[in-house]
Design an enzyme around this catalytic site. Structure first.
Site, PDB file in Angstrom:
ATOM      1  N   ARG A 169       0.809  -1.225   0.000  1.00  0.00           N
ATOM      2  CA  ARG A 169       0.000   0.000   0.000  1.00  0.00           C
ATOM      3  C   ARG A 169       0.842   1.275   0.000  1.00  0.00           C
ATOM      4  NH1 ARG A 169      -3.020  -3.313  -1.402  1.00  0.00           N
ATOM      5  NH2 ARG A 169      -5.093  -3.808  -0.572  1.00  0.00           N
ATOM      6  N   SER A 218     -11.288   0.374   1.513  1.00  0.00           N
ATOM      7  CA  SER A 218     -10.744  -0.055   2.804  1.00  0.00           C
ATOM      8  C   SER A 218     -10.169   1.140   3.558  1.00  0.00           C
ATOM      9  CB  SER A 218      -9.646  -1.099   2.601  1.00  0.00           C
ATOM     10  OG  SER A 218     -10.180  -2.275   2.032  1.00  0.00           O
ATOM     11  N   GLU A 300      -5.254   3.469   5.477  1.00  0.00           N
ATOM     12  CA  GLU A 300      -5.074   3.260   4.043  1.00  0.00           C
ATOM     13  C   GLU A 300      -5.639   4.454   3.284  1.00  0.00           C
ATOM     14  OE1 GLU A 300      -6.438   0.004   0.684  1.00  0.00           O
ATOM     15  OE2 GLU A 300      -5.776  -0.692   2.646  1.00  0.00           O
TER      16      GLU A 300
END
Length: 315
Positions: A169, A218, A300
């Site tokens: 990520r 998310s 995130e």
């Protein structure tokens, strides 16, 4: 706010542009300026002539973003039609940074190239590169060949995987640089089978995620440090939704913000949330998870800009 006067631009430069309608969560204040370049040459010209003291923030379709209520003291650069091309060349595919992930997955499948993991990821390719987006055990970095970016000085540079330093990520990009295109070398597949797989993935996503609500995907990274595989033997012990559930925060509400009852790692705007509601609820979740499990969840969703009211932790 510094008044900008940059002659010969062909794109659109808008002062005090509200950003709330450009994000999926529909919250946040204005940017000092929003620039929508006409094409690559226009972007390079703008970057060369933009005073060096002014911050630049590249923005995609706002699918993974909270703009705080006080807005953003910067020039937001949002790429449009001049940057959404998709070109297949043999077993490789070159795409503009503004091309939508889902559209790239479909076009690749038409050509017998397997980028099916992108089909259910909201956003554009520029964001997928920055976040090393992934699901079903595949990541953007897995098929990456190279990318082009425009630097803060207005120069076009080619970036390798080493330059971007992909991680879970995350990736690296020089401050103020704007990704404009990327090249991938995916595995080959049968077009009909690839499209069928994507239809199955979409059905599963709609069944398990709040796709009809205002969310940004998310909210937190998985503590395990990798995405769900989607396979029957997938392990859930260190998934973000699992530790949020164990902390009793599924469905938690603060103002107009809620952790989705359908999927507890999705932060949603129920209709009247402020950016502060959303961020504060996220921070409450992080504290409860840490108290419950000793795990520090990492955001995130990217949060940018200035806050109004009581500040909350950004760590």
């Amino acid at each position: 706010m510094t008044k900008l006067n940059i002659p010969d631009l062909r794109g659109k430069l808008t002062p005090e542009r509200a950003l709330s309608d450009l994000t999926w969560l529909r919250v946040g204040g204005p940017a000092d300026y929003l620039f929508q370049p006409a094409d690559l040459d226009d972007l390079c010209l703008f970057m060369r002539r933009l005073p060096q003291g002014i911050e630049v923030f590249p923005m995609g379709v706002g699918s993974n973003l909270i703009v705080r209520d006080g807005g953003l003291r910067a020039v937001v650069i949002r790429l449009g039609r001049g940057f959404n091309s998709i070109e297949v060349d043999g077993d490789q595919i070159t795409v503009g940074a503004a091309a939508l992930d889902a559209h790239v997955a479909r076009k690749a499948a038409d050509a017998g190239l397997d980028l099916t993991f992108l089909r259910t990821i909201p956003g554009s390719i520029g964001g997928a590169l920055r976040m090393n987006a992934g699901c079903y055990g595949s990541y953007t970095a897995d098929y990456f060949v190279s990318a082009e970016a425009v630097t803060r000085a207005g120069e076009v540079v080619t970036l390798t995987a080493d330059d971007l330093n992909f991680r879970y990520r995350q990736s690296d990009l020089s401050p103020g640089s704007v990704l404009v295109s990327a090249r991938f070398a995916p595995p080959k597949g049968v077009p009909e089978e690839l499209h069928a797989r994507m239809e199955s993935q979409l059905a599963k996503r709609d069944e398990t995620q709040p796709t009809k609500d205002r969310s940004a995907g998310s909210t937190f990274r998985n503590p395990a440090g990798f995405s769900s595989t989607g396979k029957a033997d997938d392990v859930h012990d260190l998934k973000a939704w699992k530790v949020i559930d164990e902390a009793g925060m599924r469905g938690a509400i603060r103002g107009g913000a809620q952790m989705s009852p359908k999927h507890s790692n999705f932060l949603i705007n129920t209709g009247a949330a402020t950016a502060n509601d959303l961020e504060a609820l996220g921070e409450e979740v992080r504290k409860k998870v840490y108290a419950s499990s000793g795990i520090r969840l990492e955001w995130e969703i990217k949060r940018i800009g200035e806050k109004l009211g009581d500040p909350v932790s950004q760590s």
